[in-house]
Motif scaffolding. Sequence first.
Motif, PDB file in Angstrom:
ATOM      1  N   ARG A 158       0.860  -1.330  -0.023  1.00 13.54           N
ATOM      2  CA  ARG A 158       0.115   0.064   0.069  1.00 13.54           C
ATOM      3  C   ARG A 158       0.925   1.056  -0.008  1.00 13.54           C
ATOM      4  O   ARG A 158       1.665   1.547   0.674  1.00 13.54           O
ATOM      5  N   VAL A 159       0.657   2.269  -1.119  1.00 14.80           N
ATOM      6  CA  VAL A 159       1.657   3.154  -1.284  1.00 14.80           C
ATOM      7  C   VAL A 159       0.812   4.386  -0.890  1.00 14.80           C
ATOM      8  O   VAL A 159      -0.487   4.693  -1.623  1.00 14.80           O
ATOM      9  N   PHE A 160       1.050   5.308   0.144  1.00 18.01           N
ATOM     10  CA  PHE A 160       0.115   6.472   0.600  1.00 18.01           C
ATOM     11  C   PHE A 160       0.994   7.812   0.296  1.00 18.01           C
ATOM     12  O   PHE A 160       2.265   7.616   0.265  1.00 18.01           O
ATOM     13  N   ALA A 161       0.456   8.819  -0.389  1.00 20.15           N
ATOM     14  CA  ALA A 161       1.087   9.936  -0.513  1.00 20.15           C
ATOM     15  C   ALA A 161       0.186  10.993  -0.164  1.00 20.15           C
ATOM     16  O   ALA A 161      -1.018  11.092  -0.249  1.00 20.15           O
ATOM     17  N   ASN A 162       0.783  11.906   0.724  1.00 21.04           N
ATOM     18  CA  ASN A 162      -0.133  12.883   1.316  1.00 21.04           C
ATOM     19  C   ASN A 162      -0.232  13.994   0.082  1.00 21.04           C
ATOM     20  O   ASN A 162       0.292  13.921  -0.879  1.00 21.04           O
ATOM     21  N   ARG A 163      -0.905  15.248   0.718  1.00 18.99           N
ATOM     22  CA  ARG A 163      -0.895  16.198  -0.485  1.00 18.99           C
ATOM     23  C   ARG A 163       0.423  17.007  -0.666  1.00 18.99           C
ATOM     24  O   ARG A 163       0.253  17.657  -1.798  1.00 18.99           O
ATOM     25  N   GLY A 164       1.411  16.798   0.070  1.00 15.07           N
ATOM     26  CA  GLY A 164       2.810  17.160  -0.284  1.00 15.07           C
ATOM     27  C   GLY A 164       3.274  16.239  -1.201  1.00 15.07           C
ATOM     28  O   GLY A 164       4.567  16.477  -1.326  1.00 15.07           O
ATOM     29  N   ARG A 165       2.874  15.280  -1.592  1.00 16.75           N
ATOM     30  CA  ARG A 165       3.312  14.145  -2.350  1.00 16.75           C
ATOM     31  C   ARG A 165       4.581  13.398  -1.746  1.00 16.75           C
ATOM     32  O   ARG A 165       5.221  12.612  -2.233  1.00 16.75           O
ATOM     33  N   LYS A 166       4.543  13.406  -0.106  1.00 17.06           N
ATOM     34  CA  LYS A 166       5.555  12.543   0.483  1.00 17.06           C
ATOM     35  C   LYS A 166       5.042  11.186   0.569  1.00 17.06           C
ATOM     36  O   LYS A 166       3.656  11.146   0.803  1.00 17.06           O
ATOM     37  N   VAL A 167       5.686  10.236   0.302  1.00 20.17           N
ATOM     38  CA  VAL A 167       5.205   8.943   0.153  1.00 20.17           C
ATOM     39  C   VAL A 167       5.721   7.989   1.274  1.00 20.17           C
ATOM     40  O   VAL A 167       6.705   8.292   2.021  1.00 20.17           O
ATOM     41  N   TRP A 168       4.690   6.943   2.081  1.00 18.18           N
ATOM     42  CA  TRP A 168       5.225   5.974   2.884  1.00 18.18           C
ATOM     43  C   TRP A 168       4.552   4.826   2.500  1.00 18.18           C
ATOM     44  O   TRP A 168       3.272   4.562   1.606  1.00 18.18           O
ATOM     45  N   ILE A 169       5.188   3.676   2.927  1.00 20.95           N
ATOM     46  CA  ILE A 169       4.484   2.443   2.308  1.00 20.95           C
ATOM     47  C   ILE A 169       4.306   1.409   3.533  1.00 20.95           C
ATOM     48  O   ILE A 169       4.900   1.341   4.761  1.00 20.95           O
ATOM     49  N   ALA A 170       3.071   0.593   3.363  1.00 21.57           N
ATOM     50  CA  ALA A 170       2.748  -0.314   4.444  1.00 21.57           C
ATOM     51  C   ALA A 170       2.221  -1.570   3.950  1.00 21.57           C
ATOM     52  O   ALA A 170       1.819  -1.694   2.511  1.00 21.57           O
ATOM     53  N   ASP A 171       2.404  -2.760   4.474  1.00 23.87           N
ATOM     54  CA  ASP A 171       1.812  -3.936   3.975  1.00 23.87           C
ATOM     55  C   ASP A 171       0.240  -3.793   3.701  1.00 23.87           C
ATOM     56  O   ASP A 171      -0.393  -3.370   4.519  1.00 23.87           O
ATOM     57  N   ASP A 172      -0.272  -4.739   2.716  1.00 22.53           N
ATOM     58  CA  ASP A 172      -1.638  -4.592   2.569  1.00 22.53           C
ATOM     59  C   ASP A 172      -2.330  -5.662   3.307  1.00 22.53           C
ATOM     60  O   ASP A 172      -2.389  -6.983   2.697  1.00 22.53           O
ATOM     61  N   THR A 173      -2.801  -5.603   4.730  1.00 19.30           N
ATOM     62  CA  THR A 173      -3.437  -6.711   5.201  1.00 19.30           C
ATOM     63  C   THR A 173      -5.029  -6.577   5.240  1.00 19.30           C
ATOM     64  O   THR A 173      -5.558  -7.542   5.949  1.00 19.30           O
ATOM     65  N   ARG A 174      -5.272  -5.823   4.163  1.00 23.86           N
ATOM     66  CA  ARG A 174      -6.991  -5.816   4.229  1.00 23.86           C
ATOM     67  C   ARG A 174      -7.361  -7.105   3.483  1.00 23.86           C
ATOM     68  O   ARG A 174      -6.698  -7.668   2.537  1.00 23.86           O
ATOM     69  N   ALA A 175      -8.747  -7.682   3.918  1.00 19.12           N
ATOM     70  CA  ALA A 175      -9.030  -8.614   3.165  1.00 19.12           C
ATOM     71  C   ALA A 175      -9.917  -8.259   1.818  1.00 19.12           C
ATOM     72  O   ALA A 175     -10.575  -6.823   2.045  1.00 19.12           O
ATOM     73  N   PRO A 176      -9.793  -8.793   0.735  1.00 14.87           N
ATOM     74  CA  PRO A 176     -10.556  -8.167  -0.415  1.00 14.87           C
ATOM     75  C   PRO A 176     -11.987  -7.805  -0.074  1.00 14.87           C
ATOM     76  O   PRO A 176     -12.793  -8.696   0.496  1.00 14.87           O
ATOM     77  N   LEU A 177     -12.663  -6.892  -0.869  1.00 14.47           N
ATOM     78  CA  LEU A 177     -14.087  -6.859  -0.519  1.00 14.47           C
ATOM     79  C   LEU A 177     -14.894  -7.804  -1.216  1.00 14.47           C
ATOM     80  O   LEU A 177     -14.573  -8.109  -2.187  1.00 14.47           O
TER      81      LEU A 177
END
Length: 686
Positions: free
Chosen positions: A385-404
């Motif tokens: 999971r790649v997140f970017a805030n409004r300032g375009r700074k990015v951080w990454i996390a594992d995708d632990t969500r179950a599919p919908l």
Amino acid sequence: MRTTIIKKTLRVPLSDGAAGDGGATARQLDAALVKAGFKASKELIEHVSCLDDAEEYAVTVVRAVKELIGAQAQHNPYFKDFPHNVPDTVEFWLECVDDAFGKGIGFSGNLLDLPKYGRVQHSYEAMLAAHDELIPSLKDRVTVLHLGGTLDDEIVRLYLELATSAIPLGEDDRALLGELATRCLDAEQPETVPTRENRAILNAARLVAQRPLAGVDTVTDVLRLAAEASGGDVTLREPTRFRSFRRPERRALLTALDEVARQPGKLGDVAQNREAWKRLGERLHPHEHPFEHALDVFAVARQEKTARSFAGQVEMAFADNDADLALRVLSKAPGMLLRQVDRLIRNGASGVAEAVRTAAPDVSGRVLVSVLEHLSNREQPDAARVFANRGRKVWIADDTRAPLDAGAVAEITSVVEDELVRRLPDFSELTIDPEVLDVVVPMSGTATEDGFGVLPRGSKLWLDGDVLRFFVHWRQKAKRTDYDLSAVLLNEKFEYKGQLSWTRLKAEGAFHSGDITEAAAGATEFIDLHRDAIDAKYVVPQVNVYSGEGFDDVAESMFGFMSRDLAQMGKPFEPSTVRARSSMRGKGKVALPVMFEREGDTWYGTWLHLYLRGTSWGNRVEENRDIVKLIASAALHRRYFTVRKLAELFEHKGSTSDGTKIHIGLTHSEAGGVTTVAELGNMLSD
């Protein structure tokens, strides 16, 4: 301002000078524009031909287009013959050491101590002499400049275009709107200003000029206005140091706040920015004025009074594991309901699709599109999971969500698509330039950068040519600054294949122009990729701040790319071959502007506009290549809301005989009738 208008709109305002014979200058202007990859429209050439001050007018036009594509600087690579005769890295370092010893200078182990390293050893003129003239190609870019109206008319036109934008503006456009709002106080005003940030910018100009405020209907609107009027961040992402307001300004702000706070439900938003409200209260002195309801705002900020926010009610329902209650609460706020669709489905709320159907007509198109894009990426977990805030700074996390649940997603997707189809304009005929099919329909100016040929994050473009060349240019402001252009090379499985940087000047089919370590007068580094020789499927360029000023601090910083055939020769930077030039303005220390994919005879680029945090000093490609691999994989596998998807919605709507003809392209044509991709974003957001 004339230069700004040309760069923002590709329209050249009329000259207000005397009539005369400018025919010779018009021909010179046309020739100069062609060298830069531009072409003057017939009307523009005719206008210049009839001017007495044609030369000064033409100089302004040429300067504007050069700034637009980054050609105003002298792009002088370290290796004079680049891309030819690039040495082996270790061989080059030893050459620099030998040069130092020859000058009686010892070597401490630091390359920066060597007089030959990092400092260009030849003049710009000597570099030009080492290269043949560019051989023109039919593939070279040609961008048309059109004749606009008077300068005053164009200023107002641009002001209205920015003010009425239904998508949030980027930082540069917000600053420009602020300048225009001050200049256009007595000009035509927009009937509606859809985005709250824009309203605050316009109201800040009115506040200073002691004009009536407009469109203030939440307490946060007042806070944004005060932040903008103080030279702070109108988005409220960064803390603002509020200035001392004049007494009429304090009265205007407190009057607006008092009117809004008469509705108790409005006070729930105060807690989101409690500290900012306390700081603003110190500047407004609310107790000196008879505004009882405005005093309640600051009492809530000091936690002397309680005002439960709407979001708080929703969180309490979820905390009690009562998703159906959360849905009933959210039904009172259509926009928030749509933003919580994923959570409602995951928590088993019943009747979500029907609630969405009821809420959708009252939700902005921007939110509908974001929901549609989000759901299209929830069929299976992401690699990351790649997140970017409004300032375009990015951080990454594992995708632990179950599919919908696929059925729930399909039902809600159908509802949202139907609502978007309903909002599309009636049309009799739809044509689309093939080059824009994979361009993301812009829903926010924060997912892109200012520049030329720049597209929103996730947009794909294709590039012809045997050689893909990208570059970084920067100019330091107050202290020595070293930026490093690098690239990570990946195979078809996104596995690491190598890299290009100052520590590895060449690889199979790829060449680096050499490391430059200071930029008092500006510096440029290039990387060349030879399509048929490079041993990589994906290439991810990056710009590392090795030392000195960050991207937000330097006087100038840009990234761009160009393409050409092997037979074209030419100097390293040829304006007519530039396909895109993007500013680099971000808080991180590592910029990831774009990534490239090699497919047969074509390069495909995907815009990223992301920044990694990096370290305060010494950022290198070797240290962030693993996170770059994850970002590249996630970016290519993500599904975006593109013009191709929009075309499918138009097809569902169907044409009508009394509709208008719509043609979608990147820029307006001389014949007119083109809806640009940027205008599509506004159309859907209304």
